[in-house]
Scaffold this motif. Structure first.
Motif, PDB file in Angstrom:
ATOM      1  N   ARG A 277     -16.703   4.881  18.398  1.00  0.00           N
ATOM      2  CA  ARG A 277     -17.150   5.834  18.132  1.00  0.00           C
ATOM      3  C   ARG A 277     -17.360   7.332  19.098  1.00  0.00           C
TER       4      ARG A 277
ATOM      5  N   GLN B  70     -16.824  10.526  17.921  1.00  0.00           N
ATOM      6  CA  GLN B  70     -17.508  11.580  16.868  1.00  0.00           C
ATOM      7  C   GLN B  70     -18.534  11.390  18.078  1.00  0.00           C
ATOM      8  N   SER B  71     -19.562  10.163  18.129  1.00  0.00           N
ATOM      9  CA  SER B  71     -20.964  10.447  18.739  1.00  0.00           C
ATOM     10  C   SER B  71     -21.161  10.502  19.358  1.00  0.00           C
ATOM     11  N   ASN B  72     -20.294  10.541  20.136  1.00  0.00           N
ATOM     12  CA  ASN B  72     -20.315  11.044  21.567  1.00  0.00           C
ATOM     13  C   ASN B  72     -20.114  12.615  21.182  1.00  0.00           C
TER      14      ASN B  72
ATOM     15  N   ARG C 255     -22.763  14.205  20.408  1.00  0.00           N
ATOM     16  CA  ARG C 255     -24.576  14.628  21.460  1.00  0.00           C
ATOM     17  C   ARG C 255     -23.916  15.171  22.094  1.00  0.00           C
TER      18      ARG C 255
ATOM     19  N   GLU D  51     -15.707  19.483  18.199  1.00  0.00           N
ATOM     20  CA  GLU D  51     -14.981  18.390  18.015  1.00  0.00           C
ATOM     21  C   GLU D  51     -14.091  17.679  18.384  1.00  0.00           C
TER      22      GLU D  51
ATOM     23  N   VAL E  33     -26.030   6.094  22.003  1.00  0.00           N
ATOM     24  CA  VAL E  33     -24.359   5.091  20.863  1.00  0.00           C
ATOM     25  C   VAL E  33     -24.433   4.171  20.561  1.00  0.00           C
TER      26      VAL E  33
ATOM     27  N   SER F 123     -27.770   2.886  18.573  1.00  0.00           N
ATOM     28  CA  SER F 123     -27.781   2.992  16.985  1.00  0.00           C
ATOM     29  C   SER F 123     -26.337   1.658  16.811  1.00  0.00           C
ATOM     30  N   SER F 124     -25.686   1.531  17.461  1.00  0.00           N
ATOM     31  CA  SER F 124     -24.583   0.684  17.043  1.00  0.00           C
ATOM     32  C   SER F 124     -25.277  -0.709  17.123  1.00  0.00           C
TER      33      SER F 124
ATOM     34  N   TRP G 196     -15.930   1.747  13.861  1.00  0.00           N
ATOM     35  CA  TRP G 196     -16.173   2.455  15.037  1.00  0.00           C
ATOM     36  C   TRP G 196     -15.048   2.908  15.915  1.00  0.00           C
TER      37      TRP G 196
END
Length: 369
Positions: free
Chosen positions: A99, A101-103, A106, A121, A272, A275-276, A364
């Motif tokens: 994941r 992209q989530s980092n 953030r 990104e 992250v 949420s996972s 993910w």
């Protein structure tokens, strides 16, 4: 499993390999028993920023000291942010991350809160991909091992005025790691700090910046002196609600199988891993709620058995069962003091996905090498 669908700038990085490569035998010795954050790979990725040129000079270069002027802004005003994620070696030898992209998202939120320049990104992912491809031999393959990736940004302009820096540096370094806690996965003891707070409403609690962690070090040190391994902080406004540990989110499991965790409200870092885990718990049929949890409620639940498990979660430690919770005037065992079945099962499911041992039904995983 899938490759990175998001465009990255990895191909634009100029690669300059170290002139003093680590001998294979020395590297293999380091990978055989990695300790968290003590040994680093041979290279680092880097991008420079100025107000005039924007982000430029994308490169992977030899890992080494940074040269700073004594007036560098970060040294005086703590204008810096960071992230943490891992690269995992799969059974076929390929290397994946989880994941990212989530980092990256953030990281962008943290940059905004600290008045640092936004990083795309594509550049965040490109720097990680370029570094891992260069240092792929440093990705360990043992049980519970990975290559920990630390992207960070700091204000690099030399000046002493109180304003946002007009220059910045973004870097990624990497460290082969084993389990975060010595001794592997086992229940930890937690001291609840009622006289210190990590962050307050309107502050930087929702950003991943060093100041939040610096604020946790003294209470952490005092908890060690009392014989505890971690600190749990309460909210700064009322001193009654659970917030998070120094570097991990916290979740409470009830005897009926439901799970609750404090809501992300600006003073708690949006994890992250958190949420996972909440998604996996929901998939498994657990009732999951993000709601305020008072210390009094947790203490009562532990005393009457309605709370069966408590765990902490974050990138470094993944999921860590909490076996003991104590503070001024109370000392309670969580369940029977061992890792509970829900914590154990969800942790195994999450790590099986990360290491390629189970199907990645949520998409993910993303391949780096």
């Amino acid at each position: 499993m899938s490759t990175l669908a998001t465009p990255t700038s990895a191909d634009t990085f100029e690669i300059t390999r170290t002139d003093t490569p680590v001998p294979d035998a020395q590297r293999e010795a380091a990978l055989a028993a990695p300790k968290f954050g003590t040994v680093f790979t041979e290279h680092m990725a880097r991008i420079s920023y100025s107000q005039e040129t924007g982000w430029s000079n994308r490169r992977v270069e030899k890992y080494g000291p940074l040269q700073m002027d004594p007036a560098t802004a970060v040294l005086h005003y703590a204008q810096e942010i960071f992230e943490g994620l891992k690269a995992y070696k799969h059974p076929d030898g390929s290397v994946w991350t989880f994941r990212p992209q989530s980092n990256a998202a953030r990281f962008a939120r943290s940059a905004h809160r600290l008045a640092l320049p936004p990083l795309s990104e594509a550049d965040f992912l490109g720097a990680i991909q370029a570094l891992v491809a260069t240092d792929v031999a440093w990705v360990p393959g043992g049980e519970e091992t990975s290559l920990y990736l630390r992207p960070f940004m700091y204000a690099s302009e030399s000046f002493l005025g109180v304003r946002p820096s007009l220059e910045a540096e973004f870097l990624v370094i990497a460290s082969p790691v084993g389990p975060y806690f010595a001794g592997g996965v086992r229940p930890v003891s937690i001291w609840v700090a009622e006289d210190y707070h990590r962050a307050g409403a309107g502050g930087t609690g929702g950003a991943k910046c060093g100041g939040n962690y610096a604020a946790s070090l003294l209470p952490q040190q005092e908890a060690y002196a009392k014989g505890f391994e971690q600190v749990c902080f309460l909210d700064a406004s009322t001193n009654t609600y659970l917030e998070e540990l120094g570097g991990m989110n916290v979740c409470v499991v009830y005897a009926d199988g439901s799970v609750a965790t404090p809501p992300v409200s600006g003073s708690i870092l949006e994890g992250v891993t958190r949420s996972s885990i909440l998604r996996l718990l929901t998939d498994a049929g657990h009732e999951v709620s993000e709601r305020p949890i008072t210390l009094a409620e947790l203490k009562a639940g532990l005393a009457d058995g309605s709370v069966s498990e408590v765990f902490a979660c974050g990138t470094a430690a993944v999921m860590t069962p909490i076996g003991r919770l104590a503070g001024e005037g109370f000392d309670l065992t969580v369940g029977d003091g061992t890792a509970g079945p829900i914590t154990t099962r969800i942790r195994a499911e999450l790590t099986d996905i990360q290491y390629g041992r189970a199907a990645d039904r949520h998409g993910w995983l993303h391949q780096l090498a």
